[in-house]
Structures are given as structure tokens and as C-alpha cells.
Design a protein around this motif. Structure first.
Motif, PDB file in Angstrom:
ATOM      1  N   HIS A 171      -5.240   9.244   2.064  1.00 43.03           N
ATOM      2  CA  HIS A 171      -4.973   8.587   3.347  1.00 43.03           C
ATOM      3  C   HIS A 171      -4.739   7.093   3.100  1.00 43.03           C
ATOM      4  O   HIS A 171      -5.331   6.495   2.197  1.00 43.03           O
ATOM      5  CB  HIS A 171      -6.163   8.804   4.293  1.00 43.03           C
ATOM      6  N   TYR A 172      -3.900   6.488   3.912  1.00 38.92           N
ATOM      7  CA  TYR A 172      -3.580   5.065   3.813  1.00 38.92           C
ATOM      8  C   TYR A 172      -4.856   4.217   3.761  1.00 38.92           C
ATOM      9  O   TYR A 172      -4.987   3.327   2.919  1.00 38.92           O
ATOM     10  CB  TYR A 172      -2.711   4.641   5.013  1.00 38.92           C
ATOM     11  N   ASN A 173      -5.802   4.495   4.657  1.00 44.52           N
ATOM     12  CA  ASN A 173      -7.030   3.692   4.720  1.00 44.52           C
ATOM     13  C   ASN A 173      -7.856   3.801   3.448  1.00 44.52           C
ATOM     14  O   ASN A 173      -8.499   2.832   3.037  1.00 44.52           O
ATOM     15  CB  ASN A 173      -7.886   4.092   5.935  1.00 44.52           C
ATOM     16  N   GLN A 220       1.136  -7.957   0.250  1.00 42.95           N
ATOM     17  CA  GLN A 220       1.768  -7.505  -0.982  1.00 42.95           C
ATOM     18  C   GLN A 220       0.798  -7.802  -2.110  1.00 42.95           C
ATOM     19  O   GLN A 220       0.148  -8.849  -2.128  1.00 42.95           O
ATOM     20  CB  GLN A 220       3.090  -8.233  -1.208  1.00 42.95           C
ATOM     21  N   ILE A 264       0.866   4.576  -2.521  1.00 47.47           N
ATOM     22  CA  ILE A 264       0.672   5.954  -2.059  1.00 47.47           C
ATOM     23  C   ILE A 264       1.814   6.850  -2.537  1.00 47.47           C
ATOM     24  O   ILE A 264       1.581   7.979  -2.985  1.00 47.47           O
ATOM     25  CB  ILE A 264       0.531   6.000  -0.526  1.00 47.47           C
ATOM     26  N   GLU A 265       3.037   6.354  -2.489  1.00 46.50           N
ATOM     27  CA  GLU A 265       4.202   7.124  -2.950  1.00 46.50           C
ATOM     28  C   GLU A 265       4.049   7.580  -4.388  1.00 46.50           C
ATOM     29  O   GLU A 265       4.477   8.668  -4.753  1.00 46.50           O
ATOM     30  CB  GLU A 265       5.475   6.277  -2.852  1.00 46.50           C
ATOM     31  N   LYS A 293      -1.779  13.468  -1.520  1.00 43.08           N
ATOM     32  CA  LYS A 293      -1.739  12.028  -1.260  1.00 43.08           C
ATOM     33  C   LYS A 293      -2.979  11.612  -0.468  1.00 43.08           C
ATOM     34  O   LYS A 293      -3.336  12.266   0.509  1.00 43.08           O
ATOM     35  CB  LYS A 293      -0.496  11.647  -0.455  1.00 43.08           C
ATOM     36  N   THR A 299       1.651  -7.806   6.877  1.00 46.78           N
ATOM     37  CA  THR A 299       1.129  -6.932   5.826  1.00 46.78           C
ATOM     38  C   THR A 299       0.815  -7.744   4.583  1.00 46.78           C
ATOM     39  O   THR A 299       1.052  -8.947   4.528  1.00 46.78           O
ATOM     40  CB  THR A 299       2.135  -5.797   5.529  1.00 46.78           C
ATOM     41  N   ILE A 317       0.834  -1.203   0.000  1.00 42.63           N
ATOM     42  CA  ILE A 317       0.000   0.000   0.000  1.00 42.63           C
ATOM     43  C   ILE A 317       0.873   1.258   0.000  1.00 42.63           C
ATOM     44  O   ILE A 317       0.626   2.200  -0.755  1.00 42.63           O
ATOM     45  CB  ILE A 317      -0.959   0.021   1.220  1.00 42.63           C
ATOM     46  N   ARG A 318       1.913   1.258   0.816  1.00 41.68           N
ATOM     47  CA  ARG A 318       2.789   2.447   0.897  1.00 41.68           C
ATOM     48  C   ARG A 318       3.467   2.743  -0.444  1.00 41.68           C
ATOM     49  O   ARG A 318       3.679   3.910  -0.788  1.00 41.68           O
ATOM     50  CB  ARG A 318       3.826   2.281   1.992  1.00 41.68           C
ATOM     51  N   ASP A 319       3.815   1.712  -1.217  1.00 42.99           N
ATOM     52  CA  ASP A 319       4.400   1.915  -2.553  1.00 42.99           C
ATOM     53  C   ASP A 319       3.403   2.634  -3.459  1.00 42.99           C
ATOM     54  O   ASP A 319       3.773   3.510  -4.237  1.00 42.99           O
ATOM     55  CB  ASP A 319       4.768   0.574  -3.198  1.00 42.99           C
TER      56      ASP A 319
END
Length: 123
Positions: free
Chosen positions: A36-38, A63, A27-28, A34, A61, A23-25
Motif C-alpha cells: 500500500h502507498y502508506n 521527491q 511502488i512500481e 504491491k 509531493t 513514492i509511486r516510482d
């Protein structure tokens, strides 16, 4: 095949380009502002449910990877849109001319285009 919403498509484009992602990849790579993560996690879960993404649990987590190849998605949706028929009266040459008009095609790109046309003609 289901058509993707705008944000779903953005996420899939990132997955198709990068392969395996967290998920963080994702978002980047998304444009500012950007999300929100959720929010991204929710959309990713929807894409898994729709069958566009595979999910693999790694530690605590997940992938994600594409379950639908980009080529399949593009072919399906370009066919559905029928751009050639809708915008160019069914004329392939008018369609190609339209897209090539604004481009400064290199010699290599022109050769590649001619090669594709010749292969199609011989098929």
C-alpha cells in the motif's frame, strides 16, 4: 552505519538505480504483491530519518534521492559481514573461485578480474 531491513533495502536498491524518485516510482518497481502507498511512505520516512534518503518538496509531493552512496553502503556492510573470513578461511582466492565457479565468465570479465587483482597487487 545502520543495516537496513529487507523492505528498506529493496527501496534503497530502487533509489540507487533510479536516482530521484517519488513514492509511486518505488511502488512500481517493488515485486508483487504491491504494498500500500502508506506502507511505502512510512518506510521512506524512516529511511529519511535514518539518513539514507534526502527529501525535496516539489509542489505538494516529495521527491527522494540517496543520501548514502551505494558504494559506501556496500563497502561498509561487506566489511561488517567479513565474508572472506567467515566463509572462506580468509582466502581471497577461494572466495573468488567460489563465486566464479558457477558463472560462465566472458573473456572481458576474466580480463577485468585479472586487472583488478593486478592493481591490488601493485598497490
Amino acid at each position: 552505519m545502520v543495516q537496513l531491513a529487507k523492505r528498506e533495502d529493496q527501496i534503497m536498491q530502487i533509489v540507487w538505480q533510479q536516482g530521484n524518485v517519488f513514492i509511486r516510482d518505488i511502488i512500481e518497481e517493488l515485486p508483487e504483491p504491491k504494498p500500500h502507498y502508506n506502507s511505502v511512505a512510512t518506510i521512506v520516512k524512516i529511511l529519511v530519518k535514518k539518513g539514507f534518503l534526502n527529501s525535496e518538496k516539489i509542489g505538494n509531493t516529495h521527491q527522494y534521492s540517496a543520501a548514502v552512496p551505494f558504494e559506501d553502503y556496500r563497502t561498509e556492510h561487506l566489511g561488517e559481514m567479513n565474508i572472506k573470513k567467515k566463509f572462506f578461511g580468509g582466502s581471497f582466492s577461494r572466495m573468488v573461485a567460489h563465486f566464479a565457479k558457477g558463472e560462465n565468465l566472458s573473456e572481458e570479465e576474466i580480463k577485468e578480474l585479472v586487472s583488478v587483482i593486478n592493481k591490488n597487487k601493485d598497490a
